[in-house]
Design a protein around this motif. Sequence first.
Motif, mmCIF file in Angstrom:
data_model
loop_
_atom_site.group_PDB
_atom_site.id
_atom_site.type_symbol
_atom_site.label_atom_id
_atom_site.label_comp_id
_atom_site.label_asym_id
_atom_site.label_seq_id
_atom_site.Cartn_x
_atom_site.Cartn_y
_atom_site.Cartn_z
ATOM 1 N N MET A 65 -68.282 -62.459 20.064
ATOM 2 C CA MET A 65 -68.058 -62.262 21.480
ATOM 3 C C MET A 65 -66.660 -62.733 21.866
ATOM 4 O O MET A 65 -66.118 -63.638 21.264
ATOM 5 C CB MET A 65 -69.101 -63.033 22.289
ATOM 6 C CG MET A 65 -70.518 -62.559 22.093
ATOM 7 S SD MET A 65 -70.739 -60.963 22.871
ATOM 8 C CE MET A 65 -71.945 -60.240 21.804
ATOM 9 N N ALA A 66 -66.129 -62.139 22.914
ATOM 10 C CA ALA A 66 -64.775 -62.453 23.369
ATOM 11 C C ALA A 66 -64.777 -63.645 24.329
ATOM 12 O O ALA A 66 -65.781 -63.941 24.985
ATOM 13 C CB ALA A 66 -64.164 -61.241 24.056
ATOM 14 N N ILE A 67 -63.622 -64.300 24.392
ATOM 15 C CA ILE A 67 -63.412 -65.416 25.312
ATOM 16 C C ILE A 67 -62.265 -65.026 26.240
ATOM 17 O O ILE A 67 -61.229 -64.560 25.776
ATOM 18 C CB ILE A 67 -63.075 -66.709 24.550
ATOM 19 C CG1 ILE A 67 -64.205 -67.056 23.571
ATOM 20 C CG2 ILE A 67 -62.823 -67.854 25.529
ATOM 21 C CD1 ILE A 67 -63.849 -68.139 22.577
ATOM 22 N N TRP A 68 -62.457 -65.240 27.531
ATOM 23 C CA TRP A 68 -61.503 -64.820 28.549
ATOM 24 C C TRP A 68 -61.119 -65.993 29.432
ATOM 25 O O TRP A 68 -61.921 -66.896 29.657
ATOM 26 C CB TRP A 68 -62.120 -63.743 29.442
ATOM 27 C CG TRP A 68 -62.617 -62.557 28.709
ATOM 28 C CD1 TRP A 68 -63.863 -62.399 28.142
ATOM 29 C CD2 TRP A 68 -61.911 -61.354 28.442
ATOM 30 N NE1 TRP A 68 -63.944 -61.170 27.549
ATOM 31 C CE2 TRP A 68 -62.764 -60.500 27.713
ATOM 32 C CE3 TRP A 68 -60.630 -60.917 28.756
ATOM 33 C CZ2 TRP A 68 -62.392 -59.236 27.300
ATOM 34 C CZ3 TRP A 68 -60.248 -59.646 28.344
ATOM 35 C CH2 TRP A 68 -61.115 -58.824 27.623
ATOM 36 N N ILE A 69 -59.914 -65.916 29.986
ATOM 37 C CA ILE A 69 -59.526 -66.783 31.102
ATOM 38 C C ILE A 69 -59.427 -65.871 32.320
ATOM 39 O O ILE A 69 -58.716 -64.865 32.292
ATOM 40 C CB ILE A 69 -58.186 -67.498 30.852
ATOM 41 C CG1 ILE A 69 -58.383 -68.607 29.818
ATOM 42 C CG2 ILE A 69 -57.639 -68.080 32.160
ATOM 43 C CD1 ILE A 69 -57.166 -69.466 29.577
ATOM 44 N N PRO A 116 -48.133 -76.574 25.229
ATOM 45 C CA PRO A 116 -47.538 -76.602 23.886
ATOM 46 C C PRO A 116 -48.532 -76.294 22.758
ATOM 47 O O PRO A 116 -48.147 -75.811 21.699
ATOM 48 C CB PRO A 116 -47.008 -78.041 23.755
ATOM 49 C CG PRO A 116 -46.809 -78.500 25.156
ATOM 50 C CD PRO A 116 -47.898 -77.826 25.953
ATOM 51 N N GLU A 117 -49.826 -76.541 22.999
ATOM 52 C CA GLU A 117 -50.847 -76.354 21.969
ATOM 53 C C GLU A 117 -51.520 -74.989 22.007
ATOM 54 O O GLU A 117 -52.227 -74.640 21.057
ATOM 55 C CB GLU A 117 -51.925 -77.422 22.126
ATOM 56 C CG GLU A 117 -51.426 -78.839 22.020
ATOM 57 C CD GLU A 117 -52.531 -79.830 22.341
ATOM 58 O OE1 GLU A 117 -53.668 -79.610 21.881
ATOM 59 O OE2 GLU A 117 -52.246 -80.799 23.052
ATOM 60 N N LEU A 118 -51.373 -74.236 23.082
ATOM 61 C CA LEU A 118 -52.111 -72.978 23.240
ATOM 62 C C LEU A 118 -51.372 -71.814 22.588
ATOM 63 O O LEU A 118 -50.259 -71.480 22.973
ATOM 64 C CB LEU A 118 -52.363 -72.701 24.724
ATOM 65 C CG LEU A 118 -53.219 -73.752 25.444
ATOM 66 C CD1 LEU A 118 -53.327 -73.428 26.924
ATOM 67 C CD2 LEU A 118 -54.601 -73.865 24.807
ATOM 68 N N GLY A 119 -52.027 -71.192 21.621
ATOM 69 C CA GLY A 119 -51.412 -70.097 20.880
ATOM 70 C C GLY A 119 -51.167 -68.849 21.689
ATOM 71 O O GLY A 119 -50.202 -68.124 21.441
ATOM 72 N N PRO A 123 -57.803 -66.641 22.073
ATOM 73 C CA PRO A 123 -58.432 -66.956 20.791
ATOM 74 C C PRO A 123 -59.425 -68.118 20.915
ATOM 75 O O PRO A 123 -59.280 -68.989 21.773
ATOM 76 C CB PRO A 123 -57.264 -67.372 19.891
ATOM 77 C CG PRO A 123 -56.022 -67.132 20.651
ATOM 78 C CD PRO A 123 -56.372 -66.917 22.084
ATOM 79 N N GLU A 124 -60.386 -68.126 20.028
ATOM 80 C CA GLU A 124 -61.398 -69.184 20.031
ATOM 81 C C GLU A 124 -60.772 -70.570 19.875
ATOM 82 O O GLU A 124 -61.224 -71.534 20.493
ATOM 83 C CB GLU A 124 -62.409 -68.936 18.910
ATOM 84 C CG GLU A 124 -63.547 -69.920 18.909
ATOM 85 C CD GLU A 124 -64.611 -69.620 17.869
ATOM 86 O OE1 GLU A 124 -65.533 -70.443 17.753
ATOM 87 O OE2 GLU A 124 -64.530 -68.589 17.168
ATOM 88 N N GLU A 125 -59.715 -70.658 19.063
ATOM 89 C CA GLU A 125 -59.063 -71.963 18.871
ATOM 90 C C GLU A 125 -58.541 -72.516 20.200
ATOM 91 O O GLU A 125 -58.609 -73.718 20.449
ATOM 92 C CB GLU A 125 -57.872 -71.872 17.891
ATOM 93 C CG GLU A 125 -58.153 -71.193 16.570
ATOM 94 C CD GLU A 125 -58.049 -69.668 16.651
ATOM 95 O OE1 GLU A 125 -56.970 -69.114 16.918
ATOM 96 O OE2 GLU A 125 -59.092 -69.028 16.451
ATOM 97 N N ASP A 126 -57.991 -71.627 21.036
ATOM 98 C CA ASP A 126 -57.477 -72.071 22.334
ATOM 99 C C ASP A 126 -58.623 -72.499 23.258
ATOM 100 O O ASP A 126 -58.495 -73.459 24.017
ATOM 101 C CB ASP A 126 -56.624 -70.988 22.983
ATOM 102 C CG ASP A 126 -55.268 -70.845 22.305
ATOM 103 O OD1 ASP A 126 -54.880 -71.735 21.521
ATOM 104 O OD2 ASP A 126 -54.593 -69.833 22.565
ATOM 105 N N TYR A 127 -59.737 -71.773 23.181
ATOM 106 C CA TYR A 127 -60.920 -72.157 23.957
ATOM 107 C C TYR A 127 -61.310 -73.597 23.630
ATOM 108 O O TYR A 127 -61.508 -74.414 24.527
ATOM 109 C CB TYR A 127 -62.088 -71.211 23.661
ATOM 110 C CG TYR A 127 -63.414 -71.694 24.189
ATOM 111 C CD1 TYR A 127 -63.767 -71.479 25.513
ATOM 112 C CD2 TYR A 127 -64.308 -72.377 23.365
ATOM 113 C CE1 TYR A 127 -64.991 -71.927 26.013
ATOM 114 C CE2 TYR A 127 -65.518 -72.834 23.846
ATOM 115 C CZ TYR A 127 -65.857 -72.602 25.163
ATOM 116 O OH TYR A 127 -67.047 -73.056 25.657
#
Length: 145
Positions: free
Chosen positions: A1-5, A110-113, A133-137
């Motif tokens: 599943m997708a992750i959105w802002i 700085p950490e968000l891809g 991306p899931e990592e940013d979530y």
Amino acid sequence: MAIWIASGNRQNWEVAKKHNIWGVPRRSKGLHSRVKPGDTILMYVRSETHGDIVLPSAIMGDFDVTELFEEIQPLFYAPPQMGDELFPYRFRLKPVKIFEEPVEIKPLIPELGFVTNKTMWSGHFRQAMREIPEEDYWKIVSARR
């Protein structure tokens, strides 16, 4: 599943929190068709100034999408530059977590891809919704205190 802002103002955040619905403008019809039930939405509000108080840009809550629908009943507040926009492409939401302390976004840049331009970072949050991306979530939700 997708992750959105999902990006909006504090007035529309209050609407979303109260009604468990998010809406995107007519110009975002294509986006509406990409979101699916089961997707995750992080609700982002832009910085606002109220007198001497500056409320920072922040993530306010975490939701799952349960349904997509269209409706023209007024519910959301359109910024002046959007005229009579009704945000007709809507998502029914199930709250996962409403953050007691919003997650301020600027320290995380700085950490968000997905934020490729770290200097002009706010441009990455100007569209109605953006897939991340899931990592940013995980970086965002784990930053909660």
